[in-house]
Design an enzyme around this catalytic site. Structure first.
Site, PDB file in Angstrom:
ATOM      1  N   ASP A  35       9.454   2.701   1.684  1.00 49.32           N
ATOM      2  CA  ASP A  35       8.307   3.461   2.175  1.00 49.32           C
ATOM      3  C   ASP A  35       8.149   3.122   3.656  1.00 49.32           C
ATOM      4  O   ASP A  35       7.686   2.042   4.010  1.00 49.32           O
ATOM      5  CB  ASP A  35       7.074   3.060   1.346  1.00 49.32           C
ATOM      6  CG  ASP A  35       5.767   3.636   1.893  1.00 49.32           C
ATOM      7  OD1 ASP A  35       5.745   4.096   3.036  1.00 49.32           O
ATOM      8  OD2 ASP A  35       4.758   3.596   1.151  1.00 49.32           O
ATOM      9  N   LYS A  43       2.848  10.480   7.896  1.00 48.28           N
ATOM     10  CA  LYS A  43       2.086  10.121   9.105  1.00 48.28           C
ATOM     11  C   LYS A  43       2.524  10.861  10.370  1.00 48.28           C
ATOM     12  O   LYS A  43       2.133  11.992  10.580  1.00 48.28           O
ATOM     13  CB  LYS A  43       2.123   8.607   9.299  1.00 48.28           C
ATOM     14  CG  LYS A  43       1.190   7.879   8.316  1.00 48.28           C
ATOM     15  CD  LYS A  43       0.861   6.502   8.784  1.00 48.28           C
ATOM     16  CE  LYS A  43      -0.030   5.734   7.831  1.00 48.28           C
ATOM     17  NZ  LYS A  43      -1.438   6.051   7.938  1.00 48.28           N
ATOM     18  N   PHE A  67       0.853  -1.187   0.000  1.00 46.01           N
ATOM     19  CA  PHE A  67       0.000   0.000   0.000  1.00 46.01           C
ATOM     20  C   PHE A  67       0.889   1.237   0.000  1.00 46.01           C
ATOM     21  O   PHE A  67       1.653   1.449   0.939  1.00 46.01           O
ATOM     22  CB  PHE A  67      -0.947   0.044   1.207  1.00 46.01           C
ATOM     23  CG  PHE A  67      -1.854   1.238   1.159  1.00 46.01           C
ATOM     24  CD1 PHE A  67      -2.946   1.262   0.295  1.00 46.01           C
ATOM     25  CD2 PHE A  67      -1.603   2.366   1.913  1.00 46.01           C
ATOM     26  CE1 PHE A  67      -3.769   2.376   0.200  1.00 46.01           C
ATOM     27  CE2 PHE A  67      -2.419   3.494   1.833  1.00 46.01           C
ATOM     28  CZ  PHE A  67      -3.508   3.487   0.972  1.00 46.01           C
TER      29      PHE A  67
HETATM   30  C1  LIG Z   1       3.023   2.455   3.958  1.00 46.24           C
HETATM   31  C2  LIG Z   1       2.139   3.578   3.523  1.00 46.24           C
HETATM   32  N1  LIG Z   1       2.462   4.275   2.433  1.00 46.24           N
HETATM   33  C3  LIG Z   1       1.711   5.296   2.016  1.00 46.24           C
HETATM   34  C4  LIG Z   1       0.560   5.657   2.680  1.00 46.24           C
HETATM   35  C5  LIG Z   1      -0.263   6.814   2.184  1.00 46.24           C
HETATM   36  O1  LIG Z   1      -0.155   7.877   3.066  1.00 46.24           O
HETATM   37  P1  LIG Z   1      -1.238   9.059   3.052  1.00 46.24           P
HETATM   38  O2  LIG Z   1      -2.539   8.467   3.493  1.00 46.24           O
HETATM   39  O3  LIG Z   1      -0.680  10.068   4.017  1.00 46.24           O
HETATM   40  O4  LIG Z   1      -1.306   9.583   1.676  1.00 46.24           O
HETATM   41  C6  LIG Z   1       0.182   4.953   3.819  1.00 46.24           C
HETATM   42  C7  LIG Z   1      -1.055   5.285   4.535  1.00 46.24           C
HETATM   43  O5  LIG Z   1      -1.609   4.510   5.278  1.00 46.24           O
HETATM   44  C8  LIG Z   1       0.987   3.874   4.247  1.00 46.24           C
HETATM   45  O6  LIG Z   1       0.668   3.157   5.324  1.00 46.24           O
END
Ligand SMILES: Cc1ncc(COP(=O)(O)O)c(C=O)c1O
Length: 395
Positions: free
Chosen positions: A213, A242, A127
């Protein structure tokens, strides 16, 4: 009728205030917040230092645009460079935007090497966000199907399977590998340090960029600043968001000098990204984590995991209890509806379920030992009830 698009289905609790690890609803019922706004409020609610910094910044200016200097973005970038060794930062407002920047850098790196159609290897169950680039790197069909055509140039392989990535060694168009070292939305799937080291080596051999990420698992959550540090490696690009400013929106894409120049003036940008409020709060969050909390997180994480594992042993409906630091997944053997509702109503704990059957705990990093014990006790009570319901439902 609601005037909001029906994108979210929030629990029917309305909150009025928060403090530390607790939130109170409008009837003044107190809840333990074990999800922290999905890994965001690392320092809990209403932290007095964060509060003071927000007030102080609002008394000067909240926004200038990137046409002018204010110092906080430079200070934050320098602090992040000290922590990560990645000396070039781009600030944005969310995780998905941080990943967009990472994808653009990887593609620009490919073009620099004469690769016209660069490909990025990404993981099944990953994700990375909801904007079209990040969504194209996100596997889940339910998130993607309605929005095609998505971007080309992403190759999906199983998570934690080095051979599946090695398979691309002779593909001249591959430029990067992008992964979450701990997959959060997919149910707290943890990459081993060995796998991360092997992947780093493979990327070096192939001149592929390693993009991590750590939007969910980074910033102290697993007991070190970043999870990759436990493997003794460093990515070429790191995305974070986050918890960086404890709830004030901010994201960052960090890289080293060899790549930083790829996003030149005019090639990328953001109106709000790098604004003084978010950068000042983020700087303060890092400072507080550094001075007060980081050193204790690993121990608290071990303790929570240990207590959960011992208290949940023998329950028939549990598949596994896994975690790193204060990022914990409790996988049930089958999906159970309404766990967050039961947890909040009966056990006073706010948590989240991902993949239908993995209870996810992302509590604030400021938890005390007594709060670790309390949370373990409440989760054990919840799971005993779920287990009993399961046994009773069996023919
Ligand atoms: C691992 C990871 N990458 C990217 C995102 C996307 O972040 P955002 O919701 O701030 O766009 C999330 C959100 O849960 C995430 O957990």
């Amino acid at each position: 009728m609601s005037y909001l698009m029906p994108i979210y289905q929030p629990l029917a609790i309305e909150f009025q205030r928060g403090e530390g690890c607790y939130l109170w609803d409008i009837e003044d019922k107190c809840y333990f917040d074990a999800i922290s706004g999905v890994g965001v409020t690392l320092l809990g609610h209403a932290h007095p230092v964060i509060h003071a910094e927000i007030v102080a910044q609002s008394q000067t200016f909240l926004h200038l645009s990137n046409l002018f200097k204010h110092g906080w973005n430079e200070r934050l970038a320098e602090k992040l460079a000290e922590i990560t060794g990645l000396t070039q930062a781009f600030f944005c407002n969310s995780g998905t935007e941080a990943n967009e920047a990472a994808i653009k850098i990887a593609r620009a790196y490919g073009h620099q090497r004469g690769i016209q159609r660069p490909k990025i290897i990404v993981m099944q169950n990953a994700f990375h966000g909801r904007t079209l680039g990040a969504l194209s790197a996100t596997a889940k069909p339910a998130y993607r199907e309605a929005f095609g055509p998505l971007l080309d140039g992403f190759e999906f392989v199983p998570f934690h399977d080095l051979a599946a990535i090695e398979h691309y060694q002779h593909d001249p168009d591959v430029v990067a590998v992008l992964l979450e070292p701990i997959q959060g939305e997919a149910g707290v799937n943890i990459a081993s340090p060995l796998y991360l080291r092997q992947l780093r080596k493979l990327c070096d051999q192939q001149q592929w960029l390693l993009i991590l990420d750590e939007i969910q698992c980074g910033l102290g959550r697993t007991g070190t600043w970043f999870f990759y540090q436990q493997a003794g490696i460093r990515p070429d690009i790191l995305t974070i968001a986050k918890g960086l400013a404890n709830g004030v929106p901010i994201g960052a894409c960090l890289t080293h000098e060899k790549l930083g120049h790829l996003l030149q003036s005019g090639l990328h940008g953001s109106t709000f990204g790098g604004n003084p409020l978010a950068c000042r709060v983020a700087y303060t969050v890092l400072d507080l984590l550094d001075k007060q909390y980081l050193a204790t997180i690993a121990d608290k994480g071990y303790k929570l995991l240990d207590l959960l594992q011992s208290r949940l042993t023998g329950l028939q409906n549990i598949q596994s209890v896994r975690g790193a630091g204060l990022m914990i997944g409790i996988e049930l053997i089958h999906p159970v509806a309404n766990i967050p509702q039961l947890a909040s109503e009966k056990f006073g704990v706010l948590l989240n379920v991902t993949q239908g059957k993995v209870i996810r705990l992302l509590p604030p990093l400021i938890m005390t030992d007594a709060q670790v014990e309390y949370l373990a006790q409440q989760i054990a009570l919840l799971l005993k009830e779920l287990s009993q319901n399961y046994v009773e439902s069996q023919p």
